[in-house]
Motif scaffolding. Structure first.
Motif, PDB file in Angstrom:
ATOM      1  N   ASN A 105     -23.927   6.818  12.465  1.00 42.94           N
ATOM      2  CA  ASN A 105     -23.336   6.781  13.812  1.00 42.94           C
ATOM      3  C   ASN A 105     -22.050   5.969  13.837  1.00 42.94           C
ATOM      4  OD1 ASN A 105     -25.355   8.386  14.881  1.00 42.94           O
ATOM      5  ND2 ASN A 105     -26.619   6.651  15.501  1.00 42.94           N
ATOM      6  N   CYS A 106     -22.027   4.841  13.107  1.00 42.97           N
ATOM      7  CA  CYS A 106     -20.813   4.016  13.057  1.00 42.97           C
ATOM      8  C   CYS A 106     -19.663   4.780  12.383  1.00 42.97           C
ATOM      9  CB  CYS A 106     -21.086   2.712  12.304  1.00 42.97           C
ATOM     10  SG  CYS A 106     -22.128   1.555  13.201  1.00 42.97           S
ATOM     11  N   CYS A 107     -19.980   5.450  11.278  1.00 37.12           N
ATOM     12  CA  CYS A 107     -18.952   6.229  10.567  1.00 37.12           C
ATOM     13  C   CYS A 107     -18.393   7.331  11.461  1.00 37.12           C
ATOM     14  CB  CYS A 107     -19.532   6.847   9.299  1.00 37.12           C
ATOM     15  SG  CYS A 107     -19.908   5.675   8.004  1.00 37.12           S
ATOM     16  N   THR A 108     -19.288   8.030  12.129  1.00 33.12           N
ATOM     17  CA  THR A 108     -18.871   9.125  13.006  1.00 33.12           C
ATOM     18  C   THR A 108     -18.003   8.592  14.141  1.00 33.12           C
ATOM     19  OG1 THR A 108     -20.878  10.343  12.473  1.00 33.12           O
ATOM     20  CG2 THR A 108     -19.717  11.007  14.471  1.00 33.12           C
ATOM     21  N   ARG A 129     -25.570  14.189   6.031  1.00 27.83           N
ATOM     22  CA  ARG A 129     -26.467  13.123   5.571  1.00 27.83           C
ATOM     23  C   ARG A 129     -26.456  12.990   4.045  1.00 27.83           C
ATOM     24  NH1 ARG A 129     -28.069  11.701  10.103  1.00 27.83           N
ATOM     25  NH2 ARG A 129     -29.419  12.588  11.630  1.00 27.83           N
ATOM     26  N   ALA A 130     -26.378  14.102   3.351  1.00 26.75           N
ATOM     27  CA  ALA A 130     -26.370  14.046   1.880  1.00 26.75           C
ATOM     28  C   ALA A 130     -25.136  13.288   1.385  1.00 26.75           C
ATOM     29  CB  ALA A 130     -26.395  15.453   1.296  1.00 26.75           C
ATOM     30  N   ALA A 131     -24.002  13.512   2.013  1.00 28.80           N
ATOM     31  CA  ALA A 131     -22.776  12.818   1.617  1.00 28.80           C
ATOM     32  C   ALA A 131     -22.896  11.324   1.903  1.00 28.80           C
ATOM     33  CB  ALA A 131     -21.577  13.406   2.350  1.00 28.80           C
ATOM     34  N   LEU A 132     -23.443  10.994   3.061  1.00 24.93           N
ATOM     35  CA  LEU A 132     -23.633   9.583   3.416  1.00 24.93           C
ATOM     36  C   LEU A 132     -24.590   8.915   2.424  1.00 24.93           C
ATOM     37  CD1 LEU A 132     -23.174   7.273   5.522  1.00 24.93           C
ATOM     38  CD2 LEU A 132     -25.351   7.994   6.488  1.00 24.93           C
ATOM     39  N   ASN A 133     -25.714   9.568   2.121  1.00 23.58           N
ATOM     40  CA  ASN A 133     -26.674   8.997   1.173  1.00 23.58           C
ATOM     41  C   ASN A 133     -26.040   8.776  -0.196  1.00 23.58           C
ATOM     42  OD1 ASN A 133     -28.719   8.908   3.088  1.00 23.58           O
ATOM     43  ND2 ASN A 133     -29.508  10.933   2.533  1.00 23.58           N
ATOM     44  N   LYS A 134     -25.208   9.702  -0.616  1.00 17.75           N
ATOM     45  CA  LYS A 134     -24.527   9.572  -1.902  1.00 17.75           C
ATOM     46  C   LYS A 134     -23.580   8.375  -1.889  1.00 17.75           C
ATOM     47  CE  LYS A 134     -21.641  12.068  -5.176  1.00 17.75           C
ATOM     48  NZ  LYS A 134     -20.748  13.197  -5.378  1.00 17.75           N
ATOM     49  N   MET A 135     -22.826   8.227  -0.781  1.00 17.32           N
ATOM     50  CA  MET A 135     -21.910   7.086  -0.683  1.00 17.32           C
ATOM     51  C   MET A 135     -22.672   5.767  -0.726  1.00 17.32           C
ATOM     52  SD  MET A 135     -18.864   8.012   1.971  1.00 17.32           S
ATOM     53  CE  MET A 135     -19.768   8.945   3.198  1.00 17.32           C
ATOM     54  N   ALA A 177     -33.051   1.245   4.754  1.00 14.82           N
ATOM     55  CA  ALA A 177     -34.032   1.868   5.644  1.00 14.82           C
ATOM     56  C   ALA A 177     -33.410   3.062   6.363  1.00 14.82           C
ATOM     57  CB  ALA A 177     -34.535   0.849   6.661  1.00 14.82           C
ATOM     58  N   ASN A 178     -34.254   4.013   6.758  1.00 16.06           N
ATOM     59  CA  ASN A 178     -33.761   5.213   7.440  1.00 16.06           C
ATOM     60  C   ASN A 178     -33.034   4.890   8.733  1.00 16.06           C
ATOM     61  OD1 ASN A 178     -34.604   6.990   5.487  1.00 16.06           O
ATOM     62  ND2 ASN A 178     -36.604   7.340   6.427  1.00 16.06           N
ATOM     63  N   ASP A 179     -33.551   3.926   9.523  1.00 21.90           N
ATOM     64  CA  ASP A 179     -32.859   3.600  10.769  1.00 21.90           C
ATOM     65  C   ASP A 179     -31.521   2.927  10.491  1.00 21.90           C
ATOM     66  OD1 ASP A 179     -34.197   1.381   9.835  1.00 21.90           O
ATOM     67  OD2 ASP A 179     -34.738   0.604  11.832  1.00 21.90           O
ATOM     68  N   ALA A 180     -31.406   2.207   9.366  1.00 29.37           N
ATOM     69  CA  ALA A 180     -30.121   1.623   8.985  1.00 29.37           C
ATOM     70  C   ALA A 180     -29.149   2.731   8.563  1.00 29.37           C
ATOM     71  CB  ALA A 180     -30.311   0.622   7.853  1.00 29.37           C
TER      72      ALA A 180
END
Length: 165
Positions: A41-44, A15-21, A32-35
């Motif tokens: 999920n899409c990336c995974t 999650r930290a890597a995703l938030n940074k990106m 938003a958190n749900d976004a």
């Protein structure tokens, strides 16, 4: 079902890597958190899809290791050919960074001690080791001489004892 969710968590982008990106790509927009969860999920899913296809291509070629070429072919096969150029660019950039790290990060530079000082310290250590080795060899020689003298004395006593018998 909870166990399946735990497995998915283990196989996703941190999650930290995703938030940074997200922050780097769209710094002035709140997400938003749900976004964020949907993006995660899409990336995974995308990674699973591409890696599975690359694995199939690799297996068809009877290879044991997935190479970048397999990934690029997988992108084409899945209809994501327009991402190939970006993927190749990122791969070249990653290779350049890795090569720079290999060249640039020497332990010697990271010590902060001038090379001349390190060389002087090394020479001192070598001299000390040679001195210790010489002392050790001298002690061994003395011990051998003492053992030889004791052996000669015992032989001399045995000879004297035989003469008196």
């Amino acid at each position: 079902m909870a166990e399946a969710n735990r497995e998915d968590d283990e196989l996703s982008i941190p999650r930290a890597a995703l938030n940074k990106m997200i922050k780097e790509l769209i710094p002035n927009i709140r997400v938003a958190n749900d976004a964020r969860e949907l993006i995660l999920n899409c990336c995974t899913e995308f990674i699973h899809l591409v890696s599975s296809e690359a694995n199939e291509i690799c297996n068809k070629q009877q290879k044991k290791t997935i190479s970048p070429e397999h990934v690029l072919l997988a992108l084409d096969s899945l209809g994501f050919g327009n991402y190939k150029e970006d993927a190749m660019s990122v791969m070249q950039e990653a290779k350049a960074v890795a090569a720079k790290k290999r060249r640039g990060s020497s332990r010697l530079e990271n010590l902060g001690i001038p090379e001349e000082e390190l060389l002087r310290q090394q020479q001192e250590l070598f001299a000390k080791a040679r001195q210790e080795q010489a002392v050790l060899e001298q002690q061994q020689w003395i011990q051998m001489q003492q053992a030889l003298q004791q052996q000669q004395q015992q032989m001399s006593q045995n000879t004297d004892d035989d003469d008196y018998s």
